[in-house]
Motif scaffolding. Structure first.
Motif, PDB file in Angstrom:
ATOM      1  N   HIS A 205     -20.800  -8.908 -38.167  1.00  0.00           N
ATOM      2  CA  HIS A 205     -19.440  -8.744 -37.671  1.00  0.00           C
ATOM      3  C   HIS A 205     -19.372  -9.283 -36.246  1.00  0.00           C
ATOM      4  CE1 HIS A 205     -18.159  -6.512 -41.126  1.00  0.00           C
ATOM      5  NE2 HIS A 205     -17.051  -6.059 -40.550  1.00  0.00           N
ATOM      6  N   SER A 206     -18.271  -9.862 -35.894  1.00  0.00           N
ATOM      7  CA  SER A 206     -18.171 -10.487 -34.580  1.00  0.00           C
ATOM      8  C   SER A 206     -16.702 -10.544 -34.171  1.00  0.00           C
ATOM      9  CB  SER A 206     -18.789 -11.891 -34.650  1.00  0.00           C
ATOM     10  OG  SER A 206     -18.872 -12.482 -33.370  1.00  0.00           O
ATOM     11  N   VAL A 207     -16.449 -11.196 -33.073  1.00  0.00           N
ATOM     12  CA  VAL A 207     -15.060 -11.450 -32.677  1.00  0.00           C
ATOM     13  C   VAL A 207     -14.922 -12.907 -32.271  1.00  0.00           C
ATOM     14  CG1 VAL A 207     -14.579  -9.079 -31.923  1.00  0.00           C
ATOM     15  CG2 VAL A 207     -15.442 -10.728 -30.250  1.00  0.00           C
ATOM     16  N   ASN A 208     -13.747 -13.451 -32.498  1.00  0.00           N
ATOM     17  CA  ASN A 208     -13.420 -14.758 -31.937  1.00  0.00           C
ATOM     18  C   ASN A 208     -12.784 -14.542 -30.573  1.00  0.00           C
ATOM     19  OD1 ASN A 208     -14.469 -16.310 -33.968  1.00  0.00           O
ATOM     20  ND2 ASN A 208     -12.555 -16.387 -35.144  1.00  0.00           N
ATOM     21  N   PHE A 209     -13.155 -15.377 -29.638  1.00  0.00           N
ATOM     22  CA  PHE A 209     -12.702 -15.138 -28.266  1.00  0.00           C
ATOM     23  C   PHE A 209     -12.775 -16.426 -27.461  1.00  0.00           C
ATOM     24  CE2 PHE A 209     -16.760 -15.531 -26.075  1.00  0.00           C
ATOM     25  CZ  PHE A 209     -17.665 -15.341 -27.107  1.00  0.00           C
ATOM     26  N   ARG A 210     -12.086 -16.404 -26.330  1.00  0.00           N
ATOM     27  CA  ARG A 210     -12.264 -17.392 -25.259  1.00  0.00           C
ATOM     28  C   ARG A 210     -12.568 -16.600 -24.003  1.00  0.00           C
ATOM     29  NH1 ARG A 210      -6.517 -19.202 -25.352  1.00  0.00           N
ATOM     30  NH2 ARG A 210      -6.407 -17.279 -26.595  1.00  0.00           N
ATOM     31  N   SER A 211     -13.637 -16.933 -23.334  1.00  0.00           N
ATOM     32  CA  SER A 211     -14.070 -16.143 -22.189  1.00  0.00           C
ATOM     33  C   SER A 211     -14.474 -17.051 -21.029  1.00  0.00           C
ATOM     34  CB  SER A 211     -15.265 -15.278 -22.614  1.00  0.00           C
ATOM     35  OG  SER A 211     -15.948 -14.786 -21.483  1.00  0.00           O
ATOM     36  N   ALA A 212     -13.935 -16.755 -19.868  1.00  0.00           N
ATOM     37  CA  ALA A 212     -14.346 -17.456 -18.646  1.00  0.00           C
ATOM     38  C   ALA A 212     -14.932 -16.446 -17.683  1.00  0.00           C
ATOM     39  CB  ALA A 212     -13.155 -18.165 -17.996  1.00  0.00           C
ATOM     40  N   MET A 213     -15.988 -16.853 -17.027  1.00  0.00           N
ATOM     41  CA  MET A 213     -16.706 -15.970 -16.110  1.00  0.00           C
ATOM     42  C   MET A 213     -16.974 -16.746 -14.831  1.00  0.00           C
ATOM     43  SD  MET A 213     -18.209 -12.922 -16.423  1.00  0.00           S
ATOM     44  CE  MET A 213     -17.938 -12.996 -18.207  1.00  0.00           C
ATOM     45  N   ILE A 214     -16.458 -16.241 -13.723  1.00  0.00           N
ATOM     46  CA  ILE A 214     -16.623 -16.927 -12.445  1.00  0.00           C
ATOM     47  C   ILE A 214     -17.514 -16.086 -11.542  1.00  0.00           C
ATOM     48  CG2 ILE A 214     -15.363 -18.094 -10.571  1.00  0.00           C
ATOM     49  CD1 ILE A 214     -14.289 -18.697 -13.405  1.00  0.00           C
ATOM     50  N   HIS A 215     -18.493 -16.713 -10.926  1.00  0.00           N
ATOM     51  CA  HIS A 215     -19.332 -16.040  -9.938  1.00  0.00           C
ATOM     52  C   HIS A 215     -19.127 -16.718  -8.592  1.00  0.00           C
ATOM     53  CE1 HIS A 215     -21.703 -13.985 -13.072  1.00  0.00           C
ATOM     54  NE2 HIS A 215     -21.444 -15.080 -13.763  1.00  0.00           N
ATOM     55  N   GLY A 216     -19.042 -15.920  -7.555  1.00  0.00           N
ATOM     56  CA  GLY A 216     -18.886 -16.527  -6.242  1.00  0.00           C
ATOM     57  C   GLY A 216     -18.690 -15.499  -5.154  1.00  0.00           C
ATOM     58  N   ARG A 217     -18.505 -16.008  -3.942  1.00  0.00           N
ATOM     59  CA  ARG A 217     -18.187 -15.127  -2.825  1.00  0.00           C
ATOM     60  C   ARG A 217     -16.703 -15.225  -2.540  1.00  0.00           C
ATOM     61  NH1 ARG A 217     -22.285 -12.622  -0.444  1.00  0.00           N
ATOM     62  NH2 ARG A 217     -24.335 -13.373  -1.082  1.00  0.00           N
ATOM     63  N   ALA A 218     -16.100 -14.068  -2.298  1.00  0.00           N
ATOM     64  CA  ALA A 218     -14.666 -14.046  -2.030  1.00  0.00           C
ATOM     65  C   ALA A 218     -14.395 -14.517  -0.608  1.00  0.00           C
ATOM     66  CB  ALA A 218     -14.137 -12.633  -2.229  1.00  0.00           C
ATOM     67  N   ARG A 219     -13.335 -15.286  -0.478  1.00  0.00           N
ATOM     68  CA  ARG A 219     -12.879 -15.714   0.839  1.00  0.00           C
ATOM     69  C   ARG A 219     -11.499 -15.107   1.069  1.00  0.00           C
ATOM     70  NH1 ARG A 219      -9.551 -19.948   2.081  1.00  0.00           N
ATOM     71  NH2 ARG A 219      -9.759 -20.898   0.019  1.00  0.00           N
ATOM     72  N   ASP A 220     -11.341 -14.440   2.204  1.00  0.00           N
ATOM     73  CA  ASP A 220     -10.062 -13.831   2.553  1.00  0.00           C
ATOM     74  C   ASP A 220      -9.065 -14.940   2.893  1.00  0.00           C
ATOM     75  OD1 ASP A 220      -8.188 -11.948   3.128  1.00  0.00           O
ATOM     76  OD2 ASP A 220      -9.038 -11.369   5.069  1.00  0.00           O
ATOM     77  N   VAL A 221      -7.924 -14.928   2.250  1.00  0.00           N
ATOM     78  CA  VAL A 221      -6.911 -15.938   2.536  1.00  0.00           C
ATOM     79  C   VAL A 221      -5.988 -15.394   3.626  1.00  0.00           C
ATOM     80  CG1 VAL A 221      -4.993 -17.290   1.603  1.00  0.00           C
ATOM     81  CG2 VAL A 221      -7.040 -16.860   0.212  1.00  0.00           C
ATOM     82  N   THR A 222      -6.114 -15.953   4.823  1.00  0.00           N
ATOM     83  CA  THR A 222      -5.344 -15.441   5.955  1.00  0.00           C
ATOM     84  C   THR A 222      -4.285 -16.433   6.429  1.00  0.00           C
ATOM     85  OG1 THR A 222      -7.090 -16.278   7.409  1.00  0.00           O
ATOM     86  CG2 THR A 222      -7.198 -13.950   6.804  1.00  0.00           C
ATOM     87  N   ASP A 223      -4.504 -17.705   6.181  1.00  0.00           N
ATOM     88  CA  ASP A 223      -3.516 -18.717   6.574  1.00  0.00           C
ATOM     89  C   ASP A 223      -2.216 -18.491   5.790  1.00  0.00           C
ATOM     90  OD1 ASP A 223      -2.975 -21.546   7.785  1.00  0.00           O
ATOM     91  OD2 ASP A 223      -2.433 -21.701   5.654  1.00  0.00           O
ATOM     92  N   THR A 224      -1.110 -18.392   6.503  1.00  0.00           N
ATOM     93  CA  THR A 224       0.162 -18.041   5.868  1.00  0.00           C
ATOM     94  C   THR A 224       0.557 -19.052   4.793  1.00  0.00           C
ATOM     95  OG1 THR A 224       0.894 -16.949   7.879  1.00  0.00           O
ATOM     96  CG2 THR A 224       2.590 -17.482   6.271  1.00  0.00           C
ATOM     97  N   ASP A 225       0.379 -20.331   5.097  1.00  0.00           N
ATOM     98  CA  ASP A 225       0.757 -21.340   4.108  1.00  0.00           C
ATOM     99  C   ASP A 225      -0.084 -21.233   2.840  1.00  0.00           C
ATOM    100  OD1 ASP A 225       2.719 -22.292   5.741  1.00  0.00           O
ATOM    101  OD2 ASP A 225       1.560 -23.999   6.508  1.00  0.00           O
ATOM    102  N   GLU A 226      -1.392 -21.072   3.024  1.00  0.00           N
ATOM    103  CA  GLU A 226      -2.244 -20.956   1.832  1.00  0.00           C
ATOM    104  C   GLU A 226      -1.911 -19.675   1.069  1.00  0.00           C
ATOM    105  OE1 GLU A 226      -6.509 -20.704   2.350  1.00  0.00           O
ATOM    106  OE2 GLU A 226      -6.869 -21.090   0.207  1.00  0.00           O
ATOM    107  N   LYS A 227      -1.619 -18.600   1.811  1.00  0.00           N
ATOM    108  CA  LYS A 227      -1.298 -17.335   1.161  1.00  0.00           C
ATOM    109  C   LYS A 227      -0.035 -17.466   0.309  1.00  0.00           C
ATOM    110  CE  LYS A 227      -1.914 -12.577   2.603  1.00  0.00           C
ATOM    111  NZ  LYS A 227      -1.771 -11.627   3.733  1.00  0.00           N
ATOM    112  N   LEU A 228       0.949 -18.157   0.838  1.00  0.00           N
ATOM    113  CA  LEU A 228       2.182 -18.374   0.072  1.00  0.00           C
ATOM    114  C   LEU A 228       1.908 -19.231  -1.159  1.00  0.00           C
ATOM    115  CD1 LEU A 228       4.822 -18.804   2.922  1.00  0.00           C
ATOM    116  CD2 LEU A 228       4.903 -17.111   1.063  1.00  0.00           C
TER     117      LEU A 228
END
Lengths: 226, 226
Positions: free
Chosen positions: B106-129
């Motif tokens: 028995h199994s499941v059909n799926f689509r799965s994405a997995m991202i690994h990384g370091r988070a970067r705080d978005v502080t620039d107003t333009d990028e945040k928007l």
């Protein structure tokens, strides 16, 4: 926007004193926890591997106040989890998009359960079979009786971990947006909820089934997800 | 049962050499990663808080090869993530239940994405928007133009983190069960797939809308989820 689900680790009573119409709210009833878990199909299992966080979608089941999560013994994550490491298990139902007059108050309706605990490796054969049965009932109810049950080799190749439902949080958001009064008065934008529901489609029989093999009722008449 | 999704951290080529019909398979095309992310509505964000794994369901969006995840600055998890800690982001689509002749298969059909990384705080107003715009497009396409955009106070109350799509894995399983030959020959059990699809329901207007406020097309005619 408040589309981050605010999940408290401990069930909070102060949260109840600040409920507004349509706000996310912590539920303190164990029955809400059970209902949220029982309505799910997969969970997201979080744990540490080599010091890095890992999140794995996988099958699960509940027996009383024990959550069972399963996988292959070949999967390193499950082997790690079986060593008594801390895990976090999330079961999330996305029930709808909440459109507000402001983007800030855009939100989602959801039911979310979050379990924290240490994983226990299930090694006792009887418990493992019971665990696999509840995991099967969760993902494919009726299959335990209908399909061939696991033999010794298959059981050995299957890892099951148990997590107590001792430390758990449930949050449920329902209802419309919580717009600011000025935005409601300006009435420039539509506001409301677009509900989302999963639906089972039409069963797709395997090409190698004998001719005329009918779709059994536990598949063909499976209850739509809650 | 193989209902644990085997997600490899690095895209593997040896995986390609062992593909069987209906098996889960690693995808190595960046377009598969983008498509899997773009079809989602929420992600599960994994990170460490006080040494314990935490998994949070939340909204996200993609701009090129940057993933944006957002939340309230009041949420401790996002404040932690903004400090450059390691995160794991999972986006999972459950596409169906795979009923096999044996429970083991028995199994499941799926689509799965997995991202690994370091988070970067978005502080620039333009990028945040820009980030909030892509997060809005993901959860509520059309709302960026239709609803009131965030003011300074609201922007300040919103935390956004960015994660590069540099280390990512995609796994997709489609097709029927991979039963053992003996089980196929015995033909005792039904085998096939029960597809699962999310569907938008009928929009539910807010009670405090002016009379006759029509449901806009970006809500009422929203494309069904992929």
């Amino acid at each position: 926007m408040k589309i981050l689900f605010h999940v408290t680790r401990q069930l909070s009573t102060t949260d109840r004193t600040t409920i507004r119409r349509g706000s996310a709210r912590a539920r303190t009833e164990r029955s809400d926890l059970h209902a949220t878990l029982d309505a799910g199909l997969i969970c997201h299992l979080g744990l540490l591997i080599d010091g890095s966080p890992r999140v794995l979608p996988t099958g699960y089941g509940r027996s009383g106040d024990t959550l069972y999560v399963h996988g292959s013994t070949g999967a390193r994550s499950l082997r790690e989890a079986a060593e008594g490491v801390e895990v976090c298990v999330a079961v999330t139902h996305l029930d709808g998009i909440v459109y507000a007059r402001s983007l800030f108050h855009h939100s989602v309706n959801f039911r979310s359960a979050m379990i924290h605990g240490r994983a226990r490796d299930v090694t006792d054969t009887d418990e493992k079979l019971r665990a696999l049965r509840v995991i099967t009932e969760q993902l494919a109810p009726g299959s335990w009786e209908h399909a061939r049950q696991p033999n010794k080799r298959e059981l050995a190749a299957t890892a099951v971990i148990a997590v107590d439902l001792a430390e758990a949080a449930v949050k449920i958001r329902t209802g419309g947006p919580n717009d600011d009064d000025e935005d409601v008065e300006e009435a420039k934008s539509w506001a409301g909820v677009l509900p989302l529901r999963p639906h089972w489609g039409t069963p797709e029989p395997s090409a190698d089934l004998p001719a005329g093999f009918e779709v059994p009722s536990h598949v063909g008449e499976r209850e739509q997800p809650a």
